[in-house]
Design a protein around this motif. Sequence first.
Motif, PDB file in Angstrom:
ATOM      1  N   CYS A  72       0.809  -1.217   0.000  1.00  0.00           N
ATOM      2  CA  CYS A  72       0.000   0.000   0.000  1.00  0.00           C
ATOM      3  C   CYS A  72       0.843   1.270   0.000  1.00  0.00           C
ATOM      4  CB  CYS A  72      -0.962  -0.001   1.183  1.00  0.00           C
ATOM      5  SG  CYS A  72      -2.284  -1.216   1.000  1.00  0.00           S
ATOM      6  N   LEU A 114      -5.607   4.607   0.572  1.00  0.00           N
ATOM      7  CA  LEU A 114      -5.382   4.820  -0.861  1.00  0.00           C
ATOM      8  C   LEU A 114      -6.375   5.804  -1.462  1.00  0.00           C
ATOM      9  CD1 LEU A 114      -4.810   1.108  -1.966  1.00  0.00           C
ATOM     10  CD2 LEU A 114      -3.080   2.817  -1.396  1.00  0.00           C
ATOM     11  N   ARG A 122       0.696   4.175  -2.848  1.00  0.00           N
ATOM     12  CA  ARG A 122       0.409   5.589  -2.608  1.00  0.00           C
ATOM     13  C   ARG A 122       1.403   6.472  -3.353  1.00  0.00           C
ATOM     14  NH1 ARG A 122      -0.926   3.631   2.635  1.00  0.00           N
ATOM     15  NH2 ARG A 122       1.172   4.074   3.449  1.00  0.00           N
TER      16      ARG A 122
END
Length: 294
Positions: free
Chosen positions: A210, A240, A214
């Motif tokens: 994640c 996100l 980003r």
Amino acid sequence: YSGSVESQRRLLAALKSHSNWKRLCLSHLDMGEPAEGDGVASLLISLLQGANVLTDLGLEHCTNLRPGVLSLICSALVQVGMLKSIKFGFNENVGAHHMDILLASLRRLPFVKKVSLRFTDPPFCHKPPEPLFPYSLTELNLLDCHLKTESLELLARALELMTCLRKFTLRHMDFGSEMAGVIAVVRALCRGCSLEHLDLFDCRMTVAVCSPLRILFSKQVSLRTVHLGNNDIASELLSLVDPLARLNRLAIVFLGNSWTRDCDFTPFFSLYTRNAVKVALPGRVTWLEELSGD
């Protein structure tokens, strides 16, 4: 095409009588022995050698596709030299040696732009003497390829140099124990290309991806479609939303089955209202505008 070997021979012989094929999609062929002058493999090679305007080729679900046969097929494609798109996958007993042959040929095709590969065995597991894929690709789709960390790192090094890439797909993998390689791939996509479509569906990615995602969303401002469904990222999914909302060209986000029942929908309403983005809510194939009453 499914049928007896004899019917496959008749089909290829009929196709060979025309040399103006631009697109050929052939499947379920029994390649047999390359030494057979009237065999399916020999007829296919002869057909390809005369296909002077062929730009799109699909070759899937074939049996007896030995490395020697594939090498002759690839040589015929290089001889013609006009190929722009190839789909190759689900062929029986195909592994790393076949991939070496195919990739070496792709690098000799000056116009190839789109490559879609499906392999049941790890497709590349050692360092090639040259980059894995041509730098000029605009679309690369890898499905069911069971990539390990070493292969993913090789792929990442190639992606860094593919400045023309616009669509990238990794689907139906199991990356739970290979996250270092996945992170290398995501970071590579931050550099060089102007990505428009990113598809990482059903890769069993963990929340470790994640943070790199980003960063990717902050750099790839040209993204229009993002598909992150069927991954184990539910606990970090909301992190996100803000970087996705900043993508002005974004049109569709799919996050299906990466969800928890008690998750707050509000940030996704924000994403919809700020960008008019279609968002498939995880766990429900439902568009956000339907929930909002539009």
